[in-house]
Every structure is written in structure tokens, then in C-alpha cells.
Design a protein around this motif. Sequence first.
Motif: not given
Length: 370
Positions: A68-76, A114-122
Motif C-alpha cells: 500500500c502507498g501513502q501509508s506508514s506503520p505509525a498512521r496505518g 511512503p509504502c508499507v506491506v499491509h497484513v490483515a485478517t480476512v
Amino acid sequence: MTRRSAPAARLLTVLALLAALLAGTAPWAAAADAPTVTLSASQAGTGGSITVKGAGWRPKALLMMLICGQSSPARGVIGGTNACANAEGLAVTTDADGKFGKKLPVAEPPKPCPCVVHVATVTGEKAQTDAAFKVAGHPVKALPAETGNGQLAMVTDTRLDGSSGILTWFGSPPARKFTFTVGNVGSTPVKDPVFQVGTSHGVFAPSYEEQQWRGTIAPGRKAQVQLPVELTAGAHGSYLVSLKYGGKVLAEQPWGVGRPWGVTLFWILLCVVVPAAVFRVGMAIVDRLRPRDRYAHGRHRGAQRLAELTVRLTDLRPAQQEQGAPGPARSDAPSTTTLPWFTPDTGPGGTAAGQLSAPPDNSQTTKGNT
């Protein structure tokens, strides 16, 4: 006095050590229970891949991995799932210990880094985490500034208001009002907050849409918010409505949608009425094109006209006789009819040869000898 106080001091020391040990291990236990994600590389280009490993997740849980783009670990993920490369996302299932490891292809998200690898439950209990990542060659843009210290938190009263009408029974899109109460736990007012409302069906991830609520929530105050939710036409089954604000899920509400039986009834009637109508049209065409018996129809018609003519003549004959109109003379004597297979001399009304007949009334009588 000194001997008696020594055991007490030792006991206090042991208790202090236990308290310190428990205080030191509590954060470790909490950290072990929180889900974590680690990456094999912090940067990679499009077309490559990275290995994503996780621990501390729920056993046998279905997860979704996205860049995901426009993201950060602090702000999601600030832009929601619309800022993620959804087409290149992968699903993974944790093992019995809540761990997983899988390669994720690198793709450019629709939003800049900034980008992140976003992992979430389905499915099941919601849990998510982000790991910082840089897509090589992808544009970078600063994150939008935070507006004040206002922070909204879910309070109570989460429900779906509304009901389905007759049109929904015939396939119209089901619609509800997602009602919830939020409170401002920050130090500044929150004006016109933008929420993200999403719906999911089955194991699919929810698709979020941004909706802005008009109003201002003062610090320490609560407000009731209503946002419209609508599904696609003909939707039925079990759905889940999710609410996000600031990249965090605030509330979820299940929604059971009944099957549109009116559509099924319409198709059943269509399968019955259309063949019946086609059959009737076909029979009408066959009846119009088939040959008709002209002679039989003429005979019936002639007999009907003859009967009508006879009735008319019978009605006119007494009137002509009363007016003295010329007409055939009536005779009181019974008429005799000669059958075609008898001759006039041998018919039932005639005299046979060699037989005597009575003299007519107007004949002269012969006198005998006096």
C-alpha cells in the motif's frame, strides 16, 4: 530484635524481586501476543518479490497481504484499500502456532510512497499490522499533515436502521442507515470527519468508500452519526459492514439480507406465460390457414334460409286470404298423393281395373223400369 527482623527483610526482598520480575516480563508477554510481520528486504523493484513472515497471529487464520502507498506503520493505510495494489495481493493461512511465511510479488501501488506491506485478517477477529517498505522507482510524496490532536473513538449504539421494501423483494438494492456514536477523546475539536464504510460478503475483503459527516465534535463530547450503506442489486446472504477512521477499524455490524423471491416468482411466471401465449398464437394461425368445407357450410346455410322462408310464407298466407288476394283455392277434401312407384290407375287414391266405383255426385241417376 535484629534476629526477628532479618527474616522479614528477606521476605520483603524476595517479594520485591518477584514484583520486578513480573513487571519486566509482562511487556514481553504482551509483545509476544501481538501479531508481527518481518520482511526479507526493505526495498525492491517492480517485478521482484520479497518474503513476508509473520508470528503471533491467530492459528489457522486467513490473512491478506498487500503493498500500500501513502501509508506508514505509525498512521496505518491512510488512503484505505484504494491506496493498495489489490490485484497483486496474496492470501495466506497461518499454521497451528500462528506463524506464516510466503513470497509476495512487488507491485507499484496507486498512491505514492511512503509504502508499507499491509497484513490483515480476512475472517474472524480483526487484526492487522504494517511493515515499512520502499518500492524502488516509485514516486515518493509526504504524508498529509494531521489536523490537530482530535481523536475519535467508538462509544456505543452501533446498529443498522431501516427495512427492506417491496422493491427489494424484486431485486432492488438493499439499503440501510449505519448508525453509531463516536466521542472525541482528543484536545481539539474534530470538524467534518471523513469515515470509510465498507461491506464484505463471505471471505472477501471489504471494499471501503469514503463518506463525510457534516458536523463538529468538541473535545470530550459525543455525537450520533448516520451514514448510508447500500448493496448491489439482487444481493442476498450474510454481509458485514465495517467502519474505519484514521486507518483503524472502529466498528463492525453483521447484516443478513434475504433472498429476493420476487425475482424467482417472476421467472417462474415468465416460463409459464410465454409458452402458453406462443401456443395460443400458433393455434390461431393454424385455424386461419387450414382449408374449410364450403359445401357443408353452404348446405347448412341453405337449410337455414329455407326454414326462415317457410316461416315467413306461413305468416303471410292468412293475411292474403283475409284481404281477398288471389291465391290458390282451399279444398276441404283431403288431398291424395300418388306415390312414384304406383300408376295413376293402381295408386292408393285411384281405382283399379275391373273394380266398380261409386257414381259421382253430379251424375244423372238412371231410373229403372217402372
